[in-house]
Design a protein around this motif. Structure first.
Motif, PDB file in Angstrom:
ATOM      1  N   GLN A  90       0.686   3.612   6.711  1.00 45.72           N
ATOM      2  CA  GLN A  90      -0.526   3.256   7.439  1.00 45.72           C
ATOM      3  C   GLN A  90      -1.621   4.241   7.070  1.00 45.72           C
ATOM      4  OE1 GLN A  90       0.706   3.515  11.570  1.00 45.72           O
ATOM      5  NE2 GLN A  90      -0.216   5.519  11.775  1.00 45.72           N
ATOM      6  N   LYS A  91      -2.819   3.980   7.552  1.00 47.09           N
ATOM      7  CA  LYS A  91      -3.929   4.832   7.133  1.00 47.09           C
ATOM      8  C   LYS A  91      -4.305   5.876   8.173  1.00 47.09           C
ATOM      9  CE  LYS A  91      -5.993   1.390   4.133  1.00 47.09           C
ATOM     10  NZ  LYS A  91      -7.267   0.678   3.875  1.00 47.09           N
ATOM     11  N   PRO A 129       3.909  10.670   1.729  1.00 47.14           N
ATOM     12  CA  PRO A 129       5.023  11.501   2.209  1.00 47.14           C
ATOM     13  C   PRO A 129       4.532  12.419   3.336  1.00 47.14           C
ATOM     14  CG  PRO A 129       4.904  11.552  -0.190  1.00 47.14           C
ATOM     15  CD  PRO A 129       3.653  10.873   0.281  1.00 47.14           C
ATOM     16  N   GLU A 153      -9.646   2.036  -7.256  1.00 46.49           N
ATOM     17  CA  GLU A 153      -9.741   0.750  -6.541  1.00 46.49           C
ATOM     18  C   GLU A 153      -8.464   0.318  -5.835  1.00 46.49           C
ATOM     19  OE1 GLU A 153     -11.718  -2.383  -8.670  1.00 46.49           O
ATOM     20  OE2 GLU A 153     -13.231  -1.009  -9.448  1.00 46.49           O
ATOM     21  N   VAL A 154      -7.326   0.765  -6.298  1.00 44.41           N
ATOM     22  CA  VAL A 154      -6.092   0.341  -5.629  1.00 44.41           C
ATOM     23  C   VAL A 154      -5.968   1.072  -4.290  1.00 44.41           C
ATOM     24  CG1 VAL A 154      -3.577   0.389  -5.689  1.00 44.41           C
ATOM     25  CG2 VAL A 154      -4.855  -0.312  -7.706  1.00 44.41           C
ATOM     26  N   ASP A 155      -5.754   0.293  -3.252  1.00 46.90           N
ATOM     27  CA  ASP A 155      -5.676   0.830  -1.899  1.00 46.90           C
ATOM     28  C   ASP A 155      -4.200   1.056  -1.554  1.00 46.90           C
ATOM     29  OD1 ASP A 155      -6.211   1.510   0.718  1.00 46.90           O
ATOM     30  OD2 ASP A 155      -6.452  -0.554   1.397  1.00 46.90           O
ATOM     31  N   ALA A 156      -3.725   2.274  -1.790  1.00 45.43           N
ATOM     32  CA  ALA A 156      -2.319   2.588  -1.524  1.00 45.43           C
ATOM     33  C   ALA A 156      -2.198   4.076  -1.221  1.00 45.43           C
ATOM     34  CB  ALA A 156      -1.450   2.224  -2.721  1.00 45.43           C
ATOM     35  N   ALA A 157      -1.092   4.447  -0.599  1.00 35.82           N
ATOM     36  CA  ALA A 157      -0.875   5.856  -0.258  1.00 35.82           C
ATOM     37  C   ALA A 157      -0.833   6.715  -1.522  1.00 35.82           C
ATOM     38  CB  ALA A 157       0.421   6.006   0.525  1.00 35.82           C
ATOM     39  N   ALA A 158      -0.192   6.203  -2.592  1.00 36.37           N
ATOM     40  CA  ALA A 158      -0.062   6.971  -3.827  1.00 36.37           C
ATOM     41  C   ALA A 158      -0.360   6.062  -5.012  1.00 36.37           C
ATOM     42  CB  ALA A 158       1.343   7.554  -3.950  1.00 36.37           C
ATOM     43  N   VAL A 159      -1.301   6.466  -5.850  1.00 41.05           N
ATOM     44  CA  VAL A 159      -1.655   5.681  -7.036  1.00 41.05           C
ATOM     45  C   VAL A 159      -1.426   6.554  -8.264  1.00 41.05           C
ATOM     46  CG1 VAL A 159      -3.202   3.998  -5.997  1.00 41.05           C
ATOM     47  CG2 VAL A 159      -4.079   6.257  -6.543  1.00 41.05           C
ATOM     48  N   TYR A 160      -0.689   6.005  -9.235  1.00 43.80           N
ATOM     49  CA  TYR A 160      -0.214   6.781 -10.384  1.00 43.80           C
ATOM     50  C   TYR A 160      -0.843   6.317 -11.681  1.00 43.80           C
ATOM     51  CZ  TYR A 160       3.682   8.462  -7.489  1.00 43.80           C
ATOM     52  OH  TYR A 160       4.445   9.045  -6.519  1.00 43.80           O
ATOM     53  N   LEU A 216      -7.029   3.970 -10.234  1.00 42.18           N
ATOM     54  CA  LEU A 216      -6.799   5.006  -9.208  1.00 42.18           C
ATOM     55  C   LEU A 216      -7.834   4.909  -8.091  1.00 42.18           C
ATOM     56  CD1 LEU A 216      -5.815   8.219 -11.233  1.00 42.18           C
ATOM     57  CD2 LEU A 216      -4.342   6.424 -10.349  1.00 42.18           C
ATOM     58  N   LYS A 229       0.824  -1.221   0.000  1.00 47.03           N
ATOM     59  CA  LYS A 229       0.000   0.000   0.000  1.00 47.03           C
ATOM     60  C   LYS A 229       0.849   1.258   0.000  1.00 47.03           C
ATOM     61  CE  LYS A 229      -3.533  -2.391   2.798  1.00 47.03           C
ATOM     62  NZ  LYS A 229      -4.453  -2.887   1.795  1.00 47.03           N
ATOM     63  N   ARG A 231      -0.781   9.672   5.586  1.00 49.45           N
ATOM     64  CA  ARG A 231      -0.585   8.624   4.584  1.00 49.45           C
ATOM     65  C   ARG A 231       0.245   9.210   3.457  1.00 49.45           C
ATOM     66  NH1 ARG A 231      -5.163   4.987   1.422  1.00 49.45           N
ATOM     67  NH2 ARG A 231      -4.029   3.020   1.636  1.00 49.45           N
TER      68      ARG A 231
END
Lengths: 415, 415
Positions: free
Chosen positions: A387-388, A394, A356-363, A354, A337, A392
């Motif tokens: 973490q969330k 930087p 659906e992906v569960d991450a801090a940064a989606v490109y 963008l 994530k 989340r």
């Protein structure tokens, strides 16, 4: 009283003073700290030589010694980092919200320091200065626990900074270094509820997992990055190539570099081989799913464990997938994530990725290597939160703050 | 697979769907849940009667049974709570920031759900519905672990809500109740990293401390309130009286009620006795420092432990202090950083108090009883955070969210 409790208590005593310092006073202190580091570079380099010597004798690998080593140019860089922190806007005291209630209560939500921040980290002595600068700029006291391999360097740096702080409005007591090299001093910090308000681990995944699994003090988890890039059927081949190479190989040792390339079957048929050739030239070792190894003779077979590994090295997993659904499924299973990317000309697929992906940064159509405080324009960062809660991605200066409500009344009571 | 792992995994499966639901779909689901509760009130009351019967047989005190008891009016109130949550603005999808970088990257910071929230709570079955409503409204799946004394009620409520969700866009799997009454099921939840994104404890201080000290999953600490009111030398006597009585006695059982009254020596000389008389009439038991007991013959002596106790009852500590400094010092030592108040006409002292007291909510001339989601205008709350990370003070819907960065590129790579 142990060193840890004693120093954390000393740090905590300064929290009130620190919270009330003006921005000008804090910036002035950071500049004086920077000047002191440059002025005393020879002494710091001498102390660093002791660490390097001990490291060599104990057989520390050259790459680790390089991370530990300080010279005039690196110390100048570290001092410039403090100057840059001095130049950042000070979030403390910001009014985040103000509102008036029907009963006349006037409520302000104000940014305040977190209090006392514990930082647990490894060999790099630059973290000692960076973390001190970021914490003090945000009015926090800080308790540093660096790796024992950098102890001589860290001691000297703190000695220099303490002396520098003596000329400033920041009490030198606000900056504490735990010198006890035993692991028990880390364990003690992790349970220091009431004296530490938060612990931020910086380092490899073993260090981070130890903190996450054993701390009773609140933690901001940073770091581990198993990042994916998905090349969709409609990816622009030139862009796909340049983003893939950059995400993997521009600096493989960092958390936002790519570990696994997911490739749409239709795209792979035509474009995977040239891409693999480009990786071979660097060289990057390739490990692939069975379809990949069939297409690329020199690729090794990738195990399930490979897909779950953060290599931080010139090694890349490749998996051929049937489409976006399978890519999303793989990412959901293996991602830490942190940062995830889709390369595509299909706007619908990009939007779905963008969302659906569960991450801090989606490109979409950009390298995952941009997940970084400077690249985002935040300036120096204390880490990248995976973490969330609280923060989340930087973490700029605001991530080192909390808030409080100030309520102004004229005798209101609750009915 | 244990019940806890199994149900948490089922909840987690729905996270993607939940995150993408429209506000209208979520609000409609909340309304259908509310209607179902009212329609099935008789069955819920029957199940609740089983809990009450078990409680009576095991000698549960009447006040606890009262918290547990449900009737048509209470169920209607609980259902109205869901309707109110449906009426609140939906934070999910909000653009918190947007910025463009010099290299053309366009970055959006978007509010997203936390994922799967674990709630660990005690006897009140209304928490089952409130927590479910707040979590689902913010696109979170939820794993509830209520007290075993309310198990029959909670089971029936969840059965009703699951059936209701069957008619909505929210998968019923998103709402899970842990039925295992053993403490081991709580212990298991606390270590469920990877399946639970956060745990929020709601209940007494023993429950909260167990969660804080044993969870490896991130926690939002709620609750405990040792709140102080300081009557300064220049306090308006009428205002001081009414705020003090309200803060202590309007509802002593809640976390934002006052436990200790600090009184400036000059103010005490003239005004403490009439104030003590007013407390005696309620009646509130008084425990005081030696100076206090000398002034108020019926006050008992207060021990150090008394000053560190959250009574949640008609008991009040009183301490006479030499001035603001001593008051601040006492608060720093004993406060749980929840809600603190100064009553004064001295603007400088008020400002210093609001600045220096480290608490979620600091009041000038108003009762601490206002620290509450509804009183702040946030609507229903999942709790009042007494930690500094993520959320502080009354937690409205935004406290149940995280964020992610969506980065839109056109082939950017890092140089």
């Amino acid at each position: 009283m142990s060193e840890v409790v004693n120093k954390a208590a000393l740090a905590k005593e300064t929290a009130g003073v620190l919270a009330s310092l003006s921005t000008a006073d804090k910036n002035e202190a950071l500049r004086i700290m920077a000047e002191a580091l440059i002025r005393e570079a020879p002494a710091i380099i001498a102390a660093n030589a002791e660490d390097l010597e001990r490291g060599r004798l104990s057989g520390t690998p050259e790459s680790m010694l390089d991370r530990l080593a300080l010279d005039v140019s690196r110390i100048t860089g570290i001092a410039e980092g403090l100057q840059q922190i001095a130049g950042l806007p000070d979030p403390i005291g910001d009014r985040l919200e103000t509102f008036e209630r029907p009963n006349g209560l006037y409520i302000e939500k104000i940014r305040v320091p977190l209090g006392v921040i514990g930082i647990i980290y490894e060999a790099r002595p630059n973290v000692t200065v960076d973390a001190a600068g970021l914490c003090l700029k945000t009015g926090n006291a800080v308790v540093l626990r660096g790796g024992s391999s950098a102890l001589s360097s860290n001691r000297k740096i703190i000695e220099v900074l303490h002396r520098a702080l003596g000329e400033t409005a920041i009490p030198s007591q606000a900056l504490q270094l735990i010198e006890d090299p035993n692991r028990s001093s880390v364990d003690e910090m992790l349970k220091l509820n009431g004296l530490l308000d938060v612990i931020i681990p910086r380092g490899g995944s073993a260090l981070i997992q130890n903190v996450v699994l054993n701390a009773t003090v609140p933690v901001i988890e940073t770091g581990a990055g198993i990042c994916h890039t998905y090349l969709d059927a409609g990816a622009d081949p030139e862009m796909a190539l340049s983003i893939s190479l950059n995400a993997k190989a521009q600096r493989p040792s960092v958390c936002n570099s790519m570990e696994t390339l997911l490739v749409h079957r239709d795209y792979a048929a035509e474009h995977l081989l040239p891409l693999a050739e480009a990786f071979r030239k660097i060289p990057v070792e390739l490990r692939g799913c069975p379809e990949t190894t069939a297409l690329i003779p020199w690729a090794l077979p990738a195990s399930r464990e490979d897909f779950a590994t953060e290599y931080n090295d010139y090694i890349l997993n490749i998996k051929i997938v049937g489409g976006l659904d399978e890519a999303l499924q793989h990412i959901a299973e293996f991602s830490t994530k942190h940062s995830e990317c889709i390369v595509t000309r299909d706007v619908g697929n990009a939007e779905r990725f963008l969302q659906e992906v569960d991450a801090a940064a989606v490109y979409h159509n950009a390298s995952t290597r941009f997940t970084d405080g400077f690249e985002f324009g935040f300036g120096a960062e204390i880490g990248i939160s995976t973490q969330k809660l609280h923060a989340r991605g930087p973490m700029g200066l605001p991530a080192l703050t909390s808030s409080k409500y100030k309520i102004h009344g004229s005798g209101q009571i609750r009915g």
